[in-house]
Design a protein around this motif. Structure first.
Motif, PDB file in Angstrom:
ATOM      1  N   LEU A 188      -6.883  11.471 -17.560  1.00 29.07           N
ATOM      2  CA  LEU A 188      -5.853  10.990 -16.986  1.00 29.07           C
ATOM      3  C   LEU A 188      -5.253  10.961 -15.152  1.00 29.07           C
ATOM      4  O   LEU A 188      -5.135   9.850 -14.762  1.00 29.07           O
ATOM      5  CB  LEU A 188      -4.959  12.126 -17.077  1.00 29.07           C
ATOM      6  N   LEU A 189      -6.262  11.340 -14.299  1.00 29.28           N
ATOM      7  CA  LEU A 189      -6.039  11.083 -12.702  1.00 29.28           C
ATOM      8  C   LEU A 189      -7.052   9.785 -12.896  1.00 29.28           C
ATOM      9  O   LEU A 189      -6.338   8.884 -12.279  1.00 29.28           O
ATOM     10  CB  LEU A 189      -6.657  12.223 -12.133  1.00 29.28           C
ATOM     11  N   GLN A 209      -8.021  15.740 -18.355  1.00 24.21           N
ATOM     12  CA  GLN A 209      -6.973  15.575 -17.133  1.00 24.21           C
ATOM     13  C   GLN A 209      -7.847  15.193 -15.791  1.00 24.21           C
ATOM     14  O   GLN A 209      -7.659  14.273 -14.970  1.00 24.21           O
ATOM     15  CB  GLN A 209      -6.414  17.564 -15.897  1.00 24.21           C
ATOM     16  N   VAL A 232       3.944   1.975  -1.111  1.00 27.41           N
ATOM     17  CA  VAL A 232       4.739   2.001  -2.381  1.00 27.41           C
ATOM     18  C   VAL A 232       3.678   2.221  -3.377  1.00 27.41           C
ATOM     19  O   VAL A 232       3.782   3.524  -4.273  1.00 27.41           O
ATOM     20  CB  VAL A 232       5.005   0.493  -2.860  1.00 27.41           C
ATOM     21  N   SER A 233       2.135   1.901  -3.375  1.00 30.06           N
ATOM     22  CA  SER A 233       1.622   2.109  -4.696  1.00 30.06           C
ATOM     23  C   SER A 233       0.872   3.649  -3.802  1.00 30.06           C
ATOM     24  O   SER A 233       0.358   4.329  -5.184  1.00 30.06           O
ATOM     25  CB  SER A 233      -0.314   0.956  -4.465  1.00 30.06           C
ATOM     26  N   ALA A 273       0.676  14.757 -14.254  1.00 27.96           N
ATOM     27  CA  ALA A 273      -0.494  14.441 -14.355  1.00 27.96           C
ATOM     28  C   ALA A 273      -1.396  15.994 -14.643  1.00 27.96           C
ATOM     29  O   ALA A 273      -1.296  16.742 -15.095  1.00 27.96           O
ATOM     30  CB  ALA A 273      -1.115  13.219 -14.359  1.00 27.96           C
ATOM     31  N   VAL A 306       1.313  -1.212   0.397  1.00 30.01           N
ATOM     32  CA  VAL A 306       0.184   0.008  -0.222  1.00 30.01           C
ATOM     33  C   VAL A 306       0.804   0.975  -0.323  1.00 30.01           C
ATOM     34  O   VAL A 306       0.178   2.430  -0.822  1.00 30.01           O
ATOM     35  CB  VAL A 306      -1.406  -0.481   1.426  1.00 30.01           C
ATOM     36  N   PHE A 362       0.737  -6.746  -6.188  1.00 30.80           N
ATOM     37  CA  PHE A 362       1.174  -6.678  -5.152  1.00 30.80           C
ATOM     38  C   PHE A 362       0.553  -7.066  -3.540  1.00 30.80           C
ATOM     39  O   PHE A 362       1.300  -8.456  -3.801  1.00 30.80           O
ATOM     40  CB  PHE A 362       1.818  -4.897  -4.063  1.00 30.80           C
ATOM     41  N   LEU A 363      -0.716  -6.976  -3.339  1.00 35.31           N
ATOM     42  CA  LEU A 363      -1.343  -7.729  -2.305  1.00 35.31           C
ATOM     43  C   LEU A 363      -1.602  -9.329  -2.503  1.00 35.31           C
ATOM     44  O   LEU A 363      -1.721 -10.087  -2.008  1.00 35.31           O
ATOM     45  CB  LEU A 363      -2.132  -7.246  -2.070  1.00 35.31           C
ATOM     46  N   VAL A 395      -1.858  -2.228  -9.485  1.00 35.37           N
ATOM     47  CA  VAL A 395      -0.850  -2.257  -8.647  1.00 35.37           C
ATOM     48  C   VAL A 395      -0.389  -3.234  -7.026  1.00 35.37           C
ATOM     49  O   VAL A 395       0.218  -3.917  -6.689  1.00 35.37           O
ATOM     50  CB  VAL A 395       0.048  -1.051  -9.148  1.00 35.37           C
ATOM     51  N   VAL A 396      -1.718  -2.493  -6.724  1.00 37.38           N
ATOM     52  CA  VAL A 396      -2.553  -2.484  -6.208  1.00 37.38           C
ATOM     53  C   VAL A 396      -2.543  -4.732  -5.180  1.00 37.38           C
ATOM     54  O   VAL A 396      -2.400  -5.193  -4.640  1.00 37.38           O
ATOM     55  CB  VAL A 396      -2.957  -1.859  -4.927  1.00 37.38           C
ATOM     56  N   LEU A 413       2.913  10.066 -10.007  1.00 41.49           N
ATOM     57  CA  LEU A 413       1.988  10.322 -11.882  1.00 41.49           C
ATOM     58  C   LEU A 413       1.049  11.471 -11.088  1.00 41.49           C
ATOM     59  O   LEU A 413       1.025  12.212 -12.019  1.00 41.49           O
ATOM     60  CB  LEU A 413       1.322   8.857 -11.614  1.00 41.49           C
ATOM     61  N   ALA A 414       0.434  11.308 -10.006  1.00 42.72           N
ATOM     62  CA  ALA A 414      -0.767  12.339 -10.269  1.00 42.72           C
ATOM     63  C   ALA A 414       0.082  13.525 -10.689  1.00 42.72           C
ATOM     64  O   ALA A 414      -1.223  15.034 -10.136  1.00 42.72           O
ATOM     65  CB  ALA A 414      -1.651  12.080  -9.099  1.00 42.72           C
ATOM     66  N   VAL A 464      -3.085   2.492 -10.352  1.00 43.63           N
ATOM     67  CA  VAL A 464      -2.545   2.445  -9.032  1.00 43.63           C
ATOM     68  C   VAL A 464      -3.548   1.193  -8.659  1.00 43.63           C
ATOM     69  O   VAL A 464      -2.741   0.587  -7.394  1.00 43.63           O
ATOM     70  CB  VAL A 464      -2.451   3.462  -8.462  1.00 43.63           C
ATOM     71  N   LEU A 483       3.442   5.969  -5.801  1.00 42.20           N
ATOM     72  CA  LEU A 483       3.352   5.621  -7.159  1.00 42.20           C
ATOM     73  C   LEU A 483       2.085   6.992  -7.156  1.00 42.20           C
ATOM     74  O   LEU A 483       2.759   7.714  -8.215  1.00 42.20           O
ATOM     75  CB  LEU A 483       3.488   4.099  -7.505  1.00 42.20           C
ATOM     76  N   PHE A 484       1.135   6.336  -6.749  1.00 44.88           N
ATOM     77  CA  PHE A 484      -0.023   7.604  -7.303  1.00 44.88           C
ATOM     78  C   PHE A 484      -0.361   8.885  -7.081  1.00 44.88           C
ATOM     79  O   PHE A 484       0.076   9.826  -7.597  1.00 44.88           O
ATOM     80  CB  PHE A 484      -0.601   7.123  -6.561  1.00 44.88           C
ATOM     81  N   LEU A 539      -5.264   6.897 -14.007  1.00 39.51           N
ATOM     82  CA  LEU A 539      -4.417   6.545 -12.603  1.00 39.51           C
ATOM     83  C   LEU A 539      -4.515   6.040 -11.589  1.00 39.51           C
ATOM     84  O   LEU A 539      -4.051   5.201 -11.049  1.00 39.51           O
ATOM     85  CB  LEU A 539      -3.708   8.010 -11.906  1.00 39.51           C
TER      86      LEU A 539
END
Lengths: 166, 103
Positions: free
Chosen positions: B11-12, B8, A98-99, A110, A96, B26-27, B22-23, A106-107, B19, A102-103, B15
């Motif tokens: 895009l958010l 925008q 690391v994520s 952007a 959590v 990982f989990l 990605v979580v 990146l945010a 993520v 990352l967010f 993102l």
């Protein structure tokens, strides 16, 4: 708040909410069905952003193809009477952290970048234009992608085939 | 919503979707869940491509989305084939059990 923004927020809530269910659900079947809502939400966002042909393709390929394939995968690897469709959650805190980092990075990127490049209007009549691009500028990648798909499907059939003991 | 605001925001959102994927990678230790999360990340990237297409007013980014779709379909076919083949041998879906290529 106008209608476009309202539709955007509803679709965003559906998409991210069901994506969170995909990650957090204890049962694989729940994850797969939550993924359905994510795909449909993304297709709605494509429509909102003016990519109508892509929205139809998203529904056809992801919902009609990949998701059904995934459900086949779930059904073939679990016995249906087996209630243990669970999967473990591990490394909660580091993942959590690391994520979130990352967010944040990146945010920030952007948000601070000025993306205004064109006139900001959605391109009209995308289907015709996309077809012309595929048959013109992107003809070679298009053919390469079709060969890739053929090879991948043949490879998939080869991998799962049971070998006959000679 | 004004045009660059919606770009925008999209895009958010992409993102956030990325993520979340990605979580999940990982989990979760179930290989099918990880596979679904990879699909989530591919969808997020596609969404950002469509947002760029909207920002620039051209369709090249949407053509790129079709190539991503092709790769995602190929990945789904081969990935599930590998999962089923390994499941036959190991009788589990735990990622940590799949260490055939580790040395």
């Amino acid at each position: 708040m106008n209608a476009e923004a309202a539709v955007f927020y509803v679709l965003a809530a559906i998409t991210v909410g069901s994506a969170a269910v995909v990650v957090l659900a204890r049962s694989l079947i729940y994850s797969a069905f939550a993924l359905l809502f994510t795909f449909v939400g993304v297709a709605g966002l494509y429509l909102l952003l003016g990519a109508d042909f892509l929205a139809a393709t998203q529904l056809l390929i992801y919902v009609g193809g990949i998701l059904v394939l995934l459900l086949f995968g779930v059904m073939l690897t679990h016995k249906l009477y087996d209630l243990d469709l669970r999967s473990e959650v591990t490394q909660f805190l580091p993942g959590v952290i690391v994520s979130i980092g990352l967010f944040a990075v990146l945010a920030l990127t952007a948000w601070r970048t000025d993306w205004a490049g064109g006139d900001g209007r959605a391109p009209a009549a995308t289907t015709r234009e996309i077809g012309q691009l595929f048959m013109g500028r992107y003809l070679l990648p298009f053919e390469a992608a079709s060969i890739l798909l053929l090879v991948a499907l043949m490879g998939a059939a080869m991998i799962v085939r049971r070998k006959r003991s000679a | 919503m004004s045009p660059d605001r919606i770009v925008q925001s999209a895009l958010l959102l992409s993102l956030a979707l990325f993520v979340v994927g990605v979580v999940g990678v990982f989990l979760r230790r179930n290989v099918i869940t990880v596979f679904m999360c990879v699909e989530l990340m591919l969808n997020a990237v596609n969404l950002s491509f469509v947002a760029f297409s909207r920002a620039l007013g051209t369709l090249d980014a949407q053509v790129l989305v079709f190539f991503v779709l092709t790769v995602a379909a190929a990945e789904a076919a081969v990935g599930l084939a590998i999962i089923i083949a390994i499941h036959r041998h190991r009788d589990t879906l735990d990622l940590d059990a799949f260490n055939l290529m580790k040395w």
